[in-house]
Design a protein around this motif. Sequence first.
Motif, short mmCIF file in Angstrom:
data_model
loop_
_atom_site.label_atom_id
_atom_site.label_comp_id
_atom_site.label_asym_id
_atom_site.label_seq_id
_atom_site.Cartn_x
_atom_site.Cartn_y
_atom_site.Cartn_z
N PRO A 282 -31.24 -81.53 76.71
CA PRO A 282 -31.59 -80.12 76.51
C PRO A 282 -33.01 -79.99 75.94
CG PRO A 282 -29.59 -80.71 75.27
CD PRO A 282 -30.14 -81.97 75.86
N GLN A 283 -33.70 -78.97 76.42
CA GLN A 283 -35.04 -78.70 75.92
C GLN A 283 -34.97 -78.01 74.56
OE1 GLN A 283 -37.22 -75.83 78.33
NE2 GLN A 283 -35.31 -75.05 79.17
N ILE A 284 -36.10 -77.94 73.89
CA ILE A 284 -36.15 -77.37 72.54
C ILE A 284 -36.73 -75.96 72.54
CG2 ILE A 284 -37.18 -77.65 70.24
CD1 ILE A 284 -37.15 -80.71 70.80
N TYR A 285 -37.76 -75.72 73.35
CA TYR A 285 -38.51 -74.46 73.27
C TYR A 285 -38.23 -73.49 74.43
CZ TYR A 285 -41.02 -77.20 69.83
OH TYR A 285 -41.34 -77.96 68.75
N LEU B 73 -37.97 -83.90 78.08
CA LEU B 73 -36.54 -83.86 77.75
C LEU B 73 -35.72 -83.52 78.99
CD1 LEU B 73 -36.64 -82.06 74.28
CD2 LEU B 73 -35.82 -84.39 74.72
N VAL B 74 -36.13 -82.50 79.71
CA VAL B 74 -35.41 -82.08 80.93
C VAL B 74 -35.42 -83.21 81.95
CG1 VAL B 74 -35.51 -80.49 82.90
CG2 VAL B 74 -35.72 -79.60 80.56
N SER B 75 -36.55 -83.91 82.08
CA SER B 75 -36.63 -85.03 83.03
C SER B 75 -35.63 -86.13 82.70
CB SER B 75 -38.04 -85.63 83.03
OG SER B 75 -38.95 -84.73 83.61
N ARG B 76 -35.30 -86.24 81.41
CA ARG B 76 -34.34 -87.27 80.98
C ARG B 76 -32.92 -86.72 80.88
NH1 ARG B 76 -36.96 -89.13 75.63
NH2 ARG B 76 -37.88 -87.07 75.77
#
Length: 167
Positions: free
Chosen positions: A118-121, A112-115
């Motif tokens: 926002p991250q989830i965990y 997610l961060v690479s794209r």
Amino acid sequence: MENKELRTELLAMRKADQSLRLQWPDKHNDPKWVERVKELDHLHTTRMKQIVEQNGWPTVSMVDKDGSEAAWLLVQHADHDLEFQLTCLDLMGKKANDVDPINIAYLTDRTLVSRGKPQIYGTQFYRPSGKGKHIPQPIQDPELVDERRAELGLHTLKEYSQVINRE
């Protein structure tokens, strides 16, 4: 365990990965060291692609917990190949009952961060100015992050942040 030879190979690859990365505090500014890390990551990614194509995702029942975790770590470090990381994440999700859910969470956040999402965990951190404390990359619904982390058996984000900043 189905595949002892594969487990042995994955553990050897993880050992090579970690022995090089443990030099980070002393060598992260050394261009030759950085290039060696990149070369090793590319080599491991090439081999992981072959492994995944031949065997599917290396699950706990296939290569034991440490072998499956080694495979995950090698894919975590394949940032140069987001498409492959996403493929592996999908394969891990399809075998979620035979893969450590924490590994799925870390790879989910990393991709997610690479794209730019926002991250989830809250597993991915950075240093805003390259100095000072590490802070989490942006988090989706940050008020719920500790609840999501608890579901996986992870420490609170505050506790994890303290660990990250001690290392």
